[in-house]
Design a protein around this motif. Structure first.
Motif, PDB file in Angstrom:
ATOM      1  N   VAL A 140       9.277   4.680   6.350  1.00 11.47           N
ATOM      2  CA  VAL A 140       7.903   5.161   6.332  1.00 11.47           C
ATOM      3  C   VAL A 140       7.775   6.253   5.275  1.00 11.47           C
ATOM      4  N   THR A 141       6.769   6.142   4.432  1.00  4.44           N
ATOM      5  CA  THR A 141       6.504   7.142   3.403  1.00  4.44           C
ATOM      6  C   THR A 141       5.615   8.246   3.990  1.00  4.44           C
ATOM      7  N   PRO A 142       5.511   9.403   3.313  1.00  2.00           N
ATOM      8  CA  PRO A 142       4.567  10.433   3.778  1.00  2.00           C
ATOM      9  C   PRO A 142       3.140   9.901   3.894  1.00  2.00           C
ATOM     10  N   ARG A 143       2.758   9.026   2.981  1.00  2.00           N
ATOM     11  CA  ARG A 143       1.440   8.390   3.056  1.00  2.00           C
ATOM     12  C   ARG A 143       1.321   7.577   4.344  1.00  2.00           C
ATOM     13  N   GLY A 144       2.402   6.907   4.715  1.00  2.00           N
ATOM     14  CA  GLY A 144       2.394   6.130   5.939  1.00  2.00           C
ATOM     15  C   GLY A 144       2.314   7.000   7.178  1.00  2.00           C
ATOM     16  N   VAL A 145       3.040   8.119   7.184  1.00  2.00           N
ATOM     17  CA  VAL A 145       3.004   9.042   8.323  1.00  2.00           C
ATOM     18  C   VAL A 145       1.560   9.475   8.594  1.00  2.00           C
ATOM     19  N   ARG A 146       0.835   9.802   7.524  1.00  5.69           N
ATOM     20  CA  ARG A 146      -0.553  10.251   7.690  1.00  5.69           C
ATOM     21  C   ARG A 146      -1.439   9.110   8.200  1.00  5.69           C
ATOM     22  N   ALA A 147      -1.252   7.928   7.638  1.00 11.48           N
ATOM     23  CA  ALA A 147      -2.092   6.795   8.032  1.00 11.48           C
ATOM     24  C   ALA A 147      -1.825   6.383   9.480  1.00 11.48           C
ATOM     25  N   PHE A 148      -0.558   6.328   9.870  1.00 11.15           N
ATOM     26  CA  PHE A 148      -0.242   5.987  11.253  1.00 11.15           C
ATOM     27  C   PHE A 148      -0.768   7.056  12.206  1.00 11.15           C
ATOM     28  N   GLY A 149      -0.753   8.306  11.751  1.00 11.27           N
ATOM     29  CA  GLY A 149      -1.296   9.388  12.573  1.00 11.27           C
ATOM     30  C   GLY A 149      -2.767   9.185  12.882  1.00 11.27           C
ATOM     31  N   ARG A 150      -3.510   8.582  11.965  1.00 12.76           N
ATOM     32  CA  ARG A 150      -4.928   8.316  12.215  1.00 12.76           C
ATOM     33  C   ARG A 150      -5.113   7.278  13.313  1.00 12.76           C
ATOM     34  N   LEU A 151      -4.064   6.503  13.588  1.00 15.11           N
ATOM     35  CA  LEU A 151      -4.087   5.564  14.709  1.00 15.11           C
ATOM     36  C   LEU A 151      -3.396   6.148  15.939  1.00 15.11           C
ATOM     37  N   GLU A 152      -3.135   7.461  15.911  1.00 12.71           N
ATOM     38  CA  GLU A 152      -2.483   8.166  17.017  1.00 12.71           C
ATOM     39  C   GLU A 152      -1.058   7.675  17.248  1.00 12.71           C
ATOM     40  N   ILE A 153      -0.394   7.273  16.171  1.00  7.78           N
ATOM     41  CA  ILE A 153       1.018   6.885  16.231  1.00  7.78           C
ATOM     42  C   ILE A 153       1.825   7.990  15.570  1.00  7.78           C
ATOM     43  N   GLY A 159       0.796  -1.223   0.000  1.00  5.51           N
ATOM     44  CA  GLY A 159       0.000   0.000   0.000  1.00  5.51           C
ATOM     45  C   GLY A 159       0.828   1.273   0.000  1.00  5.51           C
ATOM     46  N   ARG A 160       2.161   1.129  -0.062  1.00  2.43           N
ATOM     47  CA  ARG A 160       3.089   2.263  -0.118  1.00  2.43           C
ATOM     48  C   ARG A 160       3.048   3.109   1.163  1.00  2.43           C
ATOM     49  N   PHE A 161       2.723   2.456   2.293  1.00  2.00           N
ATOM     50  CA  PHE A 161       2.863   3.103   3.591  1.00  2.00           C
ATOM     51  C   PHE A 161       4.299   2.945   4.087  1.00  2.00           C
ATOM     52  N   LEU A 162       4.953   1.902   3.602  1.00  2.00           N
ATOM     53  CA  LEU A 162       6.376   1.681   3.804  1.00  2.00           C
ATOM     54  C   LEU A 162       7.007   1.446   2.452  1.00  2.00           C
ATOM     55  N   GLU A 163       8.286   1.742   2.350  1.00  3.13           N
ATOM     56  CA  GLU A 163       9.043   1.389   1.157  1.00  3.13           C
ATOM     57  C   GLU A 163      10.421   0.916   1.583  1.00  3.13           C
TER      58      GLU A 163
END
Length: 232
Positions: free
Chosen positions: A144-157, A132-136
């Motif tokens: 962690v990709t910028p997409r991953g930073v945003r997605a993990f942020g939604r889990l409060e990480i 899913g390109r959350f990691l590369e």
């Protein structure tokens, strides 16, 4: 004057069969009471405590109080890595009962590898994050990709905060039962901790076996487009 590392001392600690059962139990689970470790190793509680004292004195285990109990855990990530590496080259012992077969199958599906998720669940999660390109991967290290930073942020990480710690943010941990890697490092540990906190990750078998709840699977699928995590 500093001498060379005493590998024989560590080998002697690990070489006892009872202690060789205790250490992987702590690799796959969290802090554990002596009574549970005795049951796992199939020895009496006094004998288990004697072995635990040796492992603690040798620097492989640490002890933490929990009410009236004393819980044991591996003393560091370096110890966990060393045990994991030895398990990769150790021959497979035959299962002695149907219970052993069932437990081994459950451990392959999902377990804690020190403080992060291993087994088929951990490998599926990591593969989904990469797909899913959350990691590369850059070389052998996942980033962690910028997409991953945003997605993990939604889990409060908070990935940025984690990246400031001394522990590496991510590492590819070879999974001993699957043909692949699962995610270690501070991010892998924080993901596991957060999933436990939310009740999306559950433990069985005295903390060794883990599984993803139905609701957790739904949320992870929605957030990271995962389809295989926790199944099988």
């Amino acid at each position: 004057m500093t001498g060379s590392p005493d590998l024989a001392a560590v080998a002697a600690l690990i070489g006892d069969r009872t202690r060789a059962k205790i250490l992987p139990t702590l690799l796959d689970g969290g802090p554990t009471a002596a009574s549970s470790l005795a049951e796992r190793a199939k020895v009496s509680a006094p004998l288990a405590r004697a072995h635990l004292r040796k492992l603690t004195a040798g620097g492989l285990l640490a002890v933490q109080p929990h009410g009236r109990q004393r819980l044991y855990r591996l003393s560091s990530q370096a110890v966990a890595d060393a045990i994991e590496a030895l398990l990769l080259v150790a021959p497979t012992a035959p299962a002695r009962s149907f219970r052993d077969v069932a437990e081994n199958a459950a451990l392959r599906r999902g377990r804690m590898c020190h403080d992060h998720i291993g087994g088929r669940t951990g490998v599926a999660l990591t593969r989904g994050l990469l797909d899913g390109r959350f990691l590369e991967c850059r070389g052998a290290v996942p980033h962690v990709t910028p997409r991953g930073v945003r997605a993990f942020g939604r889990l409060e990480i908070d990935v940025v905060e984690l990246s400031r710690r001394r522990r590496p943010l991510t590492r590819a941990c070879v999974d001993r039962s699957e043909q692949g890697h699962h995610l270690g490092g501070s991010l892998g540990a924080t993901i596991a901790s957060e999933l436990f906190r939310r009740g999306w990750l559950r433990t069985r078998e005295a903390g060794r076996v883990v599984s993803v709840s139905e609701h957790g699977r739904e949320v992870l699928t929605e957030t990271f487009q995962l389809h295989a995590c926790g199944k099988g």
